[in-house]
Scaffold this active site. Structure first.
Site, PDB file in Angstrom:
ATOM      1  CG  ASP A  13      -1.784  -1.225   1.313  1.00 12.99           C
ATOM      2  OD1 ASP A  13      -2.288  -1.651   0.271  1.00 12.99           O
ATOM      3  OD2 ASP A  13      -1.900  -1.779   2.421  1.00 12.99           O
ATOM      4  CE  LYS A  16       3.184  -2.238  -4.587  1.00  9.10           C
ATOM      5  NZ  LYS A  16       2.774  -2.009  -3.196  1.00  9.10           N
ATOM      6  N   GLY A  40      -4.401  -4.075  -4.262  1.00  9.90           N
ATOM      7  CA  GLY A  40      -5.344  -3.033  -4.664  1.00  9.90           C
ATOM      8  C   GLY A  40      -4.547  -1.822  -5.084  1.00  9.90           C
ATOM      9  CG  HIS A  41      -1.683  -1.677  -7.645  1.00  9.09           C
ATOM     10  ND1 HIS A  41      -0.858  -2.301  -8.538  1.00  9.09           N
ATOM     11  CD2 HIS A  41      -1.217  -1.988  -6.420  1.00  9.09           C
ATOM     12  CE1 HIS A  41       0.069  -2.968  -7.861  1.00  9.09           C
ATOM     13  NE2 HIS A  41      -0.139  -2.796  -6.582  1.00  9.09           N
ATOM     14  CD  GLN A 224       0.420  -8.708  -2.464  1.00  8.75           C
ATOM     15  OE1 GLN A 224       1.146  -9.378  -3.166  1.00  8.75           O
ATOM     16  NE2 GLN A 224      -0.848  -8.512  -2.776  1.00  8.75           N
TER      17      GLN A 224
HETATM   18  P1  IMP Z   1      -2.985 -12.675   1.670  1.00  9.45           P
HETATM   19  O1  IMP Z   1      -2.098 -12.066   0.660  1.00  9.45           O
HETATM   20  O2  IMP Z   1      -4.436 -12.459   1.410  1.00  9.45           O
HETATM   21  O3  IMP Z   1      -2.641 -14.113   1.932  1.00  9.45           O
HETATM   22  O4  IMP Z   1      -2.697 -11.914   3.058  1.00  9.45           O
HETATM   23  C1  IMP Z   1      -1.461 -12.078   3.759  1.00  9.45           C
HETATM   24  C2  IMP Z   1      -1.031 -10.775   4.417  1.00  9.45           C
HETATM   25  O5  IMP Z   1      -0.679  -9.843   3.397  1.00  9.45           O
HETATM   26  C3  IMP Z   1      -2.123 -10.074   5.227  1.00  9.45           C
HETATM   27  O6  IMP Z   1      -1.509  -9.386   6.306  1.00  9.45           O
HETATM   28  C4  IMP Z   1      -2.708  -9.078   4.255  1.00  9.45           C
HETATM   29  O7  IMP Z   1      -3.297  -7.985   4.911  1.00  9.45           O
HETATM   30  C5  IMP Z   1      -1.451  -8.663   3.529  1.00  9.45           C
HETATM   31  N1  IMP Z   1      -1.714  -8.153   2.173  1.00  9.45           N
HETATM   32  C6  IMP Z   1      -2.042  -8.844   1.068  1.00  9.45           C
HETATM   33  N2  IMP Z   1      -2.179  -8.041   0.010  1.00  9.45           N
HETATM   34  C7  IMP Z   1      -1.905  -6.805   0.450  1.00  9.45           C
HETATM   35  C8  IMP Z   1      -1.843  -5.537  -0.191  1.00  9.45           C
HETATM   36  O8  IMP Z   1      -2.055  -5.378  -1.393  1.00  9.45           O
HETATM   37  N3  IMP Z   1      -1.524  -4.480   0.597  1.00  9.45           N
HETATM   38  C9  IMP Z   1      -1.234  -4.625   1.919  1.00  9.45           C
HETATM   39  N4  IMP Z   1      -1.280  -5.781   2.559  1.00  9.45           N
HETATM   40  C10 IMP Z   1      -1.615  -6.870   1.826  1.00  9.45           C
END
Ligand code: IMP
Length: 440
Positions: A13, A16, A40-41, A224
């Site tokens: 977040d 990017k 989420g971009h 991420q």
């Molecule tokens: P998952 O990717 O859904 O398996 O989540 C694993 C961890 O990564 C959790 O703490 C989510 O909140 C975090 N996470 C996954 N995608 C994002 C993102 O795009 N931004 C911030 N945190 C993320």
């Protein structure tokens, strides 16, 4: 033309989406290489705001090609929803979107098993986005996954689904106390979307390598952030893929010697969604203030993000792991109202000052941040486009966080719009490769 990777230097977040969008003009192809619709971009263009989860944000530029690489896990229904959202804004992906035939599918049992797994972890839950991302990667590594290319052969797809359901339905019964999924219904729903997707499924590694060989330039869009990387992040509180620069190669099939530069993106403070250690977290009114001002709510899940001070230990680590050429600092304006701003320069663990980011989350949990206090600038920086127009204290802040992170700052973002960007004067390696110009 150079090939560049853009990665998050914190816990995701970092903004990017806007930075990729800013650079897209200079590239021919934009590539997603890991993650799925957990990302989420957000990109703001004029009055329109677009939130993209799976399709690279380069799709907003009508002449650009976008690739979803083999390292991504794809929920075909989420993908179609995104294609439809874009169509509703008059943006066609036709002939511009390629999806790797080697990308793994997210299946309905992945979401259900993730739910059961999170429940079983109780207090230690990861706080995932509940999109089935982790279990899909588990099946990939377990060599039982089903890939996009399998959708093109209905018999093979059914066979793989049948083999998976034998085991998954048993697990669902045992851990979720629910009835198993129907093979017929699942197969029917997945195969029903094939006519709308098959035109996009191809060997994207071949396409990308041919494009690079023909002199086209590739922009790799990370999702991420470094601290969520499954190998280098705050394991186990991470996502299930390689969000670091190395993932751009394995997740696309483009070799490392083709990558010319890696650019990191970091916020002027730190946020994190989900569970896990966060040394500079502010569980107080300052954290609340940053959350409100920075609109720090998840783009995919709407969850409030945890907020804290800028952590130079984290960004220094991201610089090393990704070998960043420079960083972009985003959301500087969110700090405009704070009279004093802290920056974490090191971690104290028991009587030691740690020089490097610790591997063990229990150590990280016990770390005390060592702060440097900087004076706030208490004036508006939103929308400023010239470095010289920033208040002196904001310039001092930027220069200190750059020094403490051991990396050059190449851009500063002062608002969501493309134009709200400061191009720094120094000549970073990235700037030599790709001279940056302010957007008018
Ligand atoms: P998952 O990717 O859904 O398996 O989540 C694993 C961890 O990564 C959790 O703490 C989510 O909140 C975090 N996470 C996954 N995608 C994002 C993102 O795009 N931004 C911030 N945190 C993320």
């Amino acid at each position: 033309m150079p090939n560049v990777v853009i990665v998050g230097s914190q816990w995701g977040d970092e903004g990017k989406g806007k930075i990729v969008d800013l650079f897209t003009d200079r590239f021919d192809v934009v590539v997603r290489y890991q993650g799925g619709h957990n990302a989420g971009h957000t990109v703001q263009i004029g009055d329109e705001t677009y939130v993209l989860h799976l399709i690279p944000s380069g799709i907003l530029h009508p002449e650009k090609i976008c690739v979803i690489g083999n390292g991504v896990v794809v929920d075909p229904f989420a993908l179609l929803e995104e294609i439809e959202m874009l169509a509703s804004h008059g943006i066609s992906v036709h002939g511009r979107l390629y999806i790797s035939n080697r990308a793994h599918l997210i299946m309905p049992y992945h979401r259900l098993l993730e739910e059961a797994d999170e429940k079983a972890r109780a207090e230690q839950k990861i706080g995932t986005t509940s999109r089935g991302i982790g279990p899909s990667y588990e099946d990939k590594m377990g060599r039982r996954g089903i890939r996009m290319g399998d959708l093109l052969d209905p018999e093979l797809f059914r066979e793989k689904l049948r083999a998976n359901l034998l085991n998954k339905n048993e697990l669902l019964g045992r851990y979720s106390h629910r009835e198993g999924l129907s093979e017929e219904e699942t197969a029917r729903s997945y195969l029903a979307v094939v006519p709308r997707l098959k035109g996009y499924i191809t060997d994207t590694a071949e396409f990308l390598n041919e494009s690079a060989a023909a002199g086209k330039s590739l922009l790799f869009e990370g999702a991420q952030g470094t601290l969520l990387d499954v190998d280098h992040g705050t394991y186990p509180f991470v996502t299930a893929s390689n969000a670091t620069a190395g993932g751009a190669c394995t997740g696309s099939g483009v070799g490392p010697t083709r990558i010319d530069s890696v650019l990191g993106v970091a916020k002027a403070y730190t946020t994190r969604v989900g569970g896990g250690p966060f040394p500079t977290e502010l569980a107080n009114s300052i954290g609340e203030h940053i959350r409100e001002r920075g609109k720090e709510f998840g783009a995919s899940t709407g969850r409030p993000r945890r907020c804290g001070w800028f952590d130079a230990v984290v960004v220094r680590y991201a610089r090393v792991i990704n070998n960043l050429d420079s960083i972009v600092i985003t959301k500087l304006d969110v700090l405009d109202d704070l009279p004093e701003i802290k920056v974490c320069v090191a971690y104290r663990y028991r009587s030691q000052v740690l020089k490097y980011f610790p591997m063990d989350v229990s150590v990280l949990d016990a770390c005390e941040p060592v702060y440097e206090m900087l004076p706030g600038w208490l004036s508006g920086t939103a929308g400023i486009k010239e470095y010289a127009s920033l208040p002196e204290r904001a310039r001092h802040y930027l220069s200190r966080i750059g020094e403490m992170s051991g990396t050059e700052i190449s851009l500063v973002s002062t608002g969501p719009d493309r134009r709200q960007t400061i191009v720094m004067a120094e000549k970073s390696r990235l700037q030599r490769l790709l001279p940056l110009v302010p957007v008018s």
